[in-house]
Design a protein around this motif. Sequence first.
Motif, mmCIF file in Angstrom:
data_model
loop_
_atom_site.group_PDB
_atom_site.id
_atom_site.type_symbol
_atom_site.label_atom_id
_atom_site.label_comp_id
_atom_site.label_asym_id
_atom_site.label_seq_id
_atom_site.Cartn_x
_atom_site.Cartn_y
_atom_site.Cartn_z
ATOM 1 N N VAL A 56 -15.906 -33.249 27.028
ATOM 2 C CA VAL A 56 -14.704 -32.958 27.802
ATOM 3 C C VAL A 56 -15.164 -32.383 29.138
ATOM 4 N N GLU A 58 -13.785 -30.487 32.634
ATOM 5 C CA GLU A 58 -12.608 -29.771 33.129
ATOM 6 C C GLU A 58 -12.755 -29.398 34.596
ATOM 7 N N ALA A 63 -8.122 -31.586 32.405
ATOM 8 C CA ALA A 63 -9.160 -31.709 31.390
ATOM 9 C C ALA A 63 -9.205 -33.170 30.985
ATOM 10 N N ASP A 65 -11.186 -36.310 28.722
ATOM 11 C CA ASP A 65 -12.150 -36.683 27.696
ATOM 12 C C ASP A 65 -13.174 -37.629 28.294
ATOM 13 N N THR B 311 -6.877 -24.953 31.611
ATOM 14 C CA THR B 311 -7.013 -26.271 30.984
ATOM 15 C C THR B 311 -6.864 -26.207 29.472
ATOM 16 N N ILE B 316 -1.265 -28.472 30.961
ATOM 17 C CA ILE B 316 -2.305 -29.423 31.362
ATOM 18 C C ILE B 316 -2.698 -30.327 30.200
ATOM 19 N N ARG B 317 -2.965 -29.720 29.048
ATOM 20 C CA ARG B 317 -3.443 -30.509 27.913
ATOM 21 C C ARG B 317 -2.322 -31.238 27.182
#
Lengths: 126, 439, 499
Positions: A56, A58, A63, A65, B311, B316-317
Amino acid sequence: MAVRTYYTREHEWVRIEDGVAVCGITDYAQTQLGDVVYVELPEVGAEIARDGEAAVVESTKAASDVYAPVTGTIVAVNDRLEESPDLVNESAEDQGWFFRMEIGDEGELDELMDEEGYQAFVEELD
Amino acid sequence: MRYLPITGADRGEMLRAVGASSVEALFSDVPEDALLAEPVDLPLHAGEFEVERRLSRLAARNRAAGAGPFFCGAGSYRHHIPASVDYLIQRGEFLTSYTPYQPEIAQGTLQYLFEFQTQVCLLTGMEVANASMYDGATAAAEAVMMANRVTRRSKAVVSGNLHPHYRDTAATLARFQGFALEAGPPAPAGGEDLASRIDADTSCVVVQYPDLFGNVRDFSELAEAAHAKGALLVVVVTEVVALGALKPPGEMGADIVAAEGQSIGNAMSFGGPHLGLFAARTRHMRQMPGRLCGETVDAEGRRGYVLTLATREQHIRRERATSNICTNSGLCALAFTIHLTLLGETGLKRLAALNHAGAVSLADRLGERVVTPAFFNEFTVRLDGGAAEAVERLAGEGILAGVPVSRLHPGAGLDDLLLVAVTETADAEDLDALAEALK
Amino acid sequence: MTGNSHDTVSGDLGLSIEEPLIFEQDSPGAVGVDWPEADAGADRLGGLARSGPVGLPSLAEPTVVRHYTRLSQKNYGIDTGLFPLGSCTMKHNPRLNERMARLPGFADIHPLQPESTVQGALALCREVQRWLSVLTGMPGVALTPGAGAHGELCGMMAIRAALDAGGAANADRRRVLVPDSAHGTNPATAAALGFEVVSIPEDERGRVDPGRFEALAGEGGVAAVMLTNPNTCGVFENDIRRIADAVHAAGGYFYCDGANFNAIVGRVRPGDLGVDAMHINLHKTFSTPHGGGGPGSGPVVFSDALAPYAPVPRIVGEDGALRLEEANGEAFGRMKAFHGQMGMFVRALAYMMSHGADGLRQVSGDAVLNANYLLRRLEDVYSAPFAHAGPAMHEALFDDRALRDTGVSTLDIAKAMIDEGLHPMTVYFPLVVHGAMLVEPTETETRASLDRFIAIMRGLAERAKNGAPLTEAPFHAPRRRLDETQAARKPVLRWQAGE
């Protein structure tokens, strides 16, 4: 002999060095992300299938993958990114590599883009 | 209507400016039959005095704790709150501000959160703390989920002496998230064997300190046992003033501390809003839930503060966030941090010592009825009959004697046990009154 | 314009005073609260007395009061000025509400006192339930959730419990349909409960396309839809009945995110639109203070179908003999300790009683009128993607397309607003609009305040086009732009001695 670099549509790159696949994210990907603040790396020994989640990355606002470009086993990770995630911004396709994999089937590489193909792919995105 | 400044004349001109015939016309996208033509069936607007009168009547139907001897605890405690705390938190720049998403004009909130996080670390003996959570119970549930993420395991071993509301809050999440929560039976006099229940699937052991019945116990060995099997130790604290007198969980090897911070700076307020405290180890920082405030510099190099490591969070996620949490208990955290700043090192230790001395003094008066061998400011008393009935009877005599265990553990055969908390607000006369009443 | 801090001996400027951390003001021997030393009685701490210092600084009361007063002066609040943060409903916070919440009969009562001694508190909870039920047209009200996102969790857990009660037939029902414009909490909530999140793209009207929705719902396995209405594009989902019918026909439930209830309160009841569960942010619509980030309160209203699964505790019984029911066969469980955010219930009820049924209607009417007024007066200088997709509801959505050639972005406009004495609007949300600026004026602004906002926003657009250095703003706030990259790369989350 020039070493060939392959690219994925998810903006990873992979290069075979000394029989091992070195992987990271592309320079284009790092400019899109902005300042990289943290990289979560896989565990050495992990077996990851192609397109499986491997890491990951950031920035302050996002963020993302990072997927394994090919199937294989993680044999090393770039510990320097822990202290200096900015390496991904400064040298995405060299010093800022993420992990090294031992791969079984080099044939999988043929399904990826070469540098020219990736450039064309990126130009279409912009 | 005193809160609505748009006048009839304004409305007419503004409607002309937007090209609408009426306010109703602006709701044309609502299905016509769902648009109410008349106000709903509720009272019409009321002046300030009228609202105050009606609400004061409701308030008068409750018995305030300050009206007589008071000994209730079990997760919510009556402590004195200095006048300056309540004054400062009502400053409009604190009260009416938002989550500090624009740090240039929210340094006030951000700096106190940074100070708050530091204070929580110092109290708990931990390395990092977040900017607070809803309450102690939700913080404890989040701690279990965090332990599951860190260990990639899915079973929590839970002490039977964890507050049942905390246990149930975590169990509710366990049910829907598909992890196991193994809670033992309550052990009022302590002495649970938790270490033997840890196995290779265990993500964490959850204990309370002091526990529901008031017991204090050193968890250092339990921490070692957990760590030996790759599990984390989660320590829950529901009376945070205790940490002014007791060895902090961080010194016992706790990996996560989830606490209720209401005791410092916040009223009981019938159980809410309270203040969840959450502290952990630096190595697990990125697995923590909730907001975090961090230090940085501005464009001129001056020290400043921002929300950071966002994050991890839902905005955001989205579906991959560490938690769906989108708020903290900002104003309660402010009350906490102001009160703790006023107390300082000396004040906190004296406050904690007064609490313990009061509890010891009452325990001495009650003698062998006290079930709890070692405690801070709360312990368990065994009565001759039902504790709930005794509490009801004493309430009629003007004494709020404590919390019957049956209120929290109904049907567990513990009906004769009463939880009694003594804070600095109880004086010697109060202690005498309760001791006399329980004879 | 920068570097003024060098103009004074101290570096401070008038009321803008630098304030060190409390830890840097430690004055051993000072104390801010006078407690006597306890009598040296027997120690019954079981050998667990804290051995060393806690490490807290020592300050006297005047120092402490000054510290927090100075910190407060670095904050912008609703009391300072217009706070047009879209989807957050930053409206006036009446101080009556604060006074009521501090009555000893509400603030100084314990959650586990005998029920006979808290009948007024239980009656107040009942009264809050009645208001919310009548205003939403929904029969069940769960009071305990501690915030909006917690309310979402509550609503979706009730849906899971209802599906589970349906047995094996529902075992594969795990898809939750969520529009791309939704708050991040929606997908996070669904995922936290083991649902599979299926994204629904917005159409060109800023809404869910009903045909497309029906097709998605028809693919089977649908547990629920999570829809915000009015939505975060600032418009009402006018096909809401078709959406409700489709999800019900597919065997799923309709969860409505009530974040934007302020736009319709007193005029539209979600229960009349087919909603099964909806949380209400008391800190938005009903003006309990945001307090710099909580505490919130997120009661959930339920349809008849879901009401049985609402969490414990529940308030049962008749007035004068009200009780807290702690166990109930169908209840899905417990959300937090005790019975909910009582302090917030008092404030919200004071607000509702003050407005009444008539005033709440005016709330939504004025909130919507104000947003439309801003939209129409600014749409020629800031692009507004859905300006002609029907009237705006209580917020107006703009983006930075019109500024594209100036080099000035949404972020720069936001930071320049700070210099003008305004709090910025919500920026870069909803995610479906590039460079989004979501403006929610609320009903508690005067027309003069709205006109001032319009004049500033028009002026900033003009300056952006003339090449003003907005990309470096703010210049006049307590801090210039802060380095978020440094904060995240080398996290410093606490003060350490010796730094």
